[in-house]
Design an enzyme around this catalytic site. Structure first.
Site, mmCIF file in Angstrom:
data_model
loop_
_atom_site.group_PDB
_atom_site.id
_atom_site.type_symbol
_atom_site.label_atom_id
_atom_site.label_comp_id
_atom_site.label_asym_id
_atom_site.label_seq_id
_atom_site.Cartn_x
_atom_site.Cartn_y
_atom_site.Cartn_z
ATOM 1 N N THR A 76 -9.803 -13.391 3.030
ATOM 2 C CA THR A 76 -10.121 -13.079 4.414
ATOM 3 C C THR A 76 -11.629 -13.038 4.563
ATOM 4 O OG1 THR A 76 -9.742 -11.504 6.220
ATOM 5 C CG2 THR A 76 -10.079 -10.563 4.029
ATOM 6 N N HIS B 171 0.847 -1.184 0.000
ATOM 7 C CA HIS B 171 0.000 0.000 0.000
ATOM 8 C C HIS B 171 0.884 1.236 0.000
ATOM 9 C CE1 HIS B 171 -3.878 -1.940 0.545
ATOM 10 N NE2 HIS B 171 -3.340 -2.708 1.488
ATOM 11 N N GLU C 195 -9.548 2.183 -2.074
ATOM 12 C CA GLU C 195 -9.961 3.313 -2.908
ATOM 13 C C GLU C 195 -9.313 4.623 -2.478
ATOM 14 O OE1 GLU C 195 -14.124 5.382 -4.497
ATOM 15 O OE2 GLU C 195 -14.172 3.558 -3.271
#
Length: 290
Positions: free
Chosen positions: A197, A42, A112
């Protein structure tokens, strides 16, 4: 060949601490006997975007060099961030750095807020999945050392080849993150490990869909590892205990998900105050199963 039915255990670590702290943690979890260790991919930490956050692939290369035995990977690399040829080259490089211990993790991308902040197109889900399929096909070919010509809607290659080939043959194992049927069908075709998950019920249903997708294309479903990425807050939201809170809690979580076909558990790292329990789990459950 007899299938390896042993349940495997991995750790997914934060990448917010200073590098020396993270290196110590990776060596510590390796010493405890975990099968694999992972970071994430990320630009900002999803749970707290204001935290510091190191880049996943760069960090993986460094931490791979700090370890000797444990399997290493990114859980999972966002396809929206990089061209698949670059991902394949990164993977081959880290396979060499690690002495052939890379697990190649890939996902379509989902967070997002970071895409909006950095001006990176996320695309609607159908396009995102189509891009992901093409990327997996490109990476699968390049990571095998093949000369690759590819004419897709999103990616085009002509006589492309990466050198040297990876240490692992035919390529580093592919871990594909997937939750829904179209992504699970891609897993059925290409994944060595499927990672997801969710609740016990969700994992059971996804496992069933993956089995069916494998059978439709003539693949043995047992060839794909069924891997859960779990963390304490997600467990709590579905009524399960923090797996690092006690040996009984760990066994309860593993037992419930194992019943629906999960055979690998990649868990967020325990907090330092839980290390004593983690050491007991490692001794009585993880190393005992090796």
């Amino acid at each position: 060949m007899v299938a390896d039915t042993r349940i495997r255990f991995g750790i997914c670590t934060d990448q917010t601490a200073p590098y020396p702290v993270m290196a110590d943690r990776w060596r510590y979890f390796e010493e405890l006997g975990f099968d694999s260790i992972w970071d994430c991919d990320h630009l900002n930490r999803p749970s707290n975007p204001s935290d510091p956050y190191f880049e996943g692939w760069t960090l993986l290369a460094a931490l791979a060099a700090e370890t000797e035995r444990i399997r290493v990977g990114v859980l999972v690399s966002s396809n929206t961030f990089r061209h698949p040829a670059l991902v394949a080259q990164q993977a081959i490089t880290i396979d060499h750095v690690s002495g052939g211990r890379l697990e190649l993790g890939l996902g379509a991308g989902w967070f997002e807020a970071e895409h909006e902040s950095f001006g990176i197109p996320l695309e609607d889900p159908p396009i995102r999945v189509a891009r992901f399929r093409e990327a997996v096909e490109v990476i699968d070919s390049l990571a095998r050392g093949r000369i690759t010509t590819y004419e897709g809607r999103h990616y085009r290659l002509r006589d492309a080849q990466l050198r040297p080939p990876p240490l692992q043959s035919p390529r580093p194992p592919l871990t594909l993150g997937a939750h829904r049927p179209r992504m699970l069908r891609i897993c059925a075709e290409y994944a060595d490990r499927w990672n997801s998950t969710g609740t016990v019920r969700e994992m059971a249903e996804r496992n069933r869909i993956l089995d069916q997708a494998c059978l439709e294309i003539g693949r043995d479903p047992a060839e794909i590892t069924r891997s859960l990425y779990g963390w304490a807050s997600a467990m709590a939201s579905s009524g399960l205990p923090d797996p690092w809170s006690s040996l009984d809690a760990f066994s309860e979580v593993v037992g419930m998900f194992s019943e629906v076909g999960v055979n690998e558990f990649i868990l967020d790292q325990p907090s330092p105050e839980q290390y004593q329990i983690a050491e007991r789990i490692a001794s009585e459950v993880i190393r005992a199963g090796n």
